[in-house]
Design an enzyme around this catalytic site. Structure first.
Site, PDB file in Angstrom:
ATOM      1  N   ASP A 104      50.602  51.585  39.180  1.00  0.00           N
ATOM      2  CA  ASP A 104      51.680  51.467  40.163  1.00  0.00           C
ATOM      3  C   ASP A 104      52.523  50.248  39.812  1.00  0.00           C
ATOM      4  O   ASP A 104      51.999  49.140  39.692  1.00  0.00           O
ATOM      5  CB  ASP A 104      51.078  51.302  41.566  1.00  0.00           C
ATOM      6  CG  ASP A 104      52.113  51.514  42.658  1.00  0.00           C
ATOM      7  OD1 ASP A 104      53.245  51.010  42.513  1.00  0.00           O
ATOM      8  OD2 ASP A 104      51.791  52.175  43.662  1.00  0.00           O
ATOM      9  N   ASP A 127      37.552  50.203  44.013  1.00  0.00           N
ATOM     10  CA  ASP A 127      38.198  49.084  43.330  1.00  0.00           C
ATOM     11  C   ASP A 127      37.678  48.915  41.911  1.00  0.00           C
ATOM     12  O   ASP A 127      36.494  48.653  41.694  1.00  0.00           O
ATOM     13  CB  ASP A 127      37.937  47.810  44.147  1.00  0.00           C
ATOM     14  CG  ASP A 127      38.643  46.594  43.596  1.00  0.00           C
ATOM     15  OD1 ASP A 127      39.390  46.727  42.602  1.00  0.00           O
ATOM     16  OD2 ASP A 127      38.458  45.503  44.178  1.00  0.00           O
TER      17      ASP A 127
END
Length: 242
Positions: A145, A123
């Site tokens: 994304d 992350d």
């Protein structure tokens, strides 16, 4: 009276506390697995504590951070351009990490190993939260994304929570670079950044400034595929921290 259920819950990547998207693709080849097993532990961002240039590179050099580096082409090229700067990249997709490690290791002898890169497999926001405020010289978010469905918009990295964090971590005059080939994400990102004009100045005087890749902005493999295979237009945005 029972409350109606809805899929449109509030939040953004700073509050959802979950990574979305693929973590692993095709099985790694033996050489890729060897890089993950041997090189990654040597250049991995520490799991705990402050993330500083001094701790990672042994000196107080200008610091760059790339969120979701894909295959690592941009990060590796920038690091070669600026050998006296330190580069941190975060990517949850293991196959992308393996590809980046290949670049860092020298691409099988094609060039010398790149010494000024550190990688986090996981992350990005967790690592970014441990970077002291006002530290970064550059922050990159390239072709994230798009999560095109409206109910998934809260998963987009271009949201108020992450942008506030970007502003906090960049030093005054530091630069945030964002690139996309997705029209829905483009409109969403522009609306978000319009809410942050007190923190960021858009470095744009004419349409060509965001329609052509600026100098010193290496092309990624994903970007090349978007243009040549899918025929997408690509947009490039530079914002300076006020």
């Amino acid at each position: 009276m029972a409350r109606a259920m809805t899929a449109y819950k509030s939040g953004d990547p700073t509050t959802l506390n979950r990574l979305y998207g693929r973590a692993k693709g095709k099985p790694l080849r033996a050489g890729q697995q060897a890089l993950v097993d041997n090189l990654l532990p040597q250049i991995a961002v520490p799991d705990e504590g402050p993330v500083t240039a001094q701790r990672l590179f042994g000196e107080d050099c200008p610091l760059h951070f790339e969120i979701g580096f894909g295959g690592g082409e941009h990060m590796a090229n920038r690091a070669e351009m600026l050998p006296n700067h330190g580069f941190i990249g975060a990517e949850p997709f293991l196959n992308g990490v393996a590809q980046a490690l290949l670049h860092v290791s020298g691409d099988n002898g094609a060039h010398p190993p790149i010494a000024n890169v550190r990688i986090h497999h996981g992350d990005a926001l967790e690592v970014l939260s441990r970077i002291p405020d006002g530290t970064l010289s550059f922050l990159y978010l390239l072709h994230p994304d798009p999560w095109p469905k409206a109910r998934h918009a809260k998963r987009r990295m271009m949201n108020d929570g992450p942008v506030d964090m970007f502003a906090a971590k960049l030093k005054p005059g530091g630069e945030f670079r964002f690139g996309t080939d997705h029209a829905v994400y483009l409109r969403h990102a522009l609306m978000v950044m319009q809410r942050h004009t007190e923190q960021f100045e858009w470095l744009c005087d004419k349409p060509g400034d965001f329609q052509k890749r600026p100098g010193g902005w290496p092309e990624t493999r994903y970007e090349a595929k978007a243009r040549t295979v899918y025929g997408h237009e690509v947009w490039y945005f530079r914002y300076r921290r006020k």
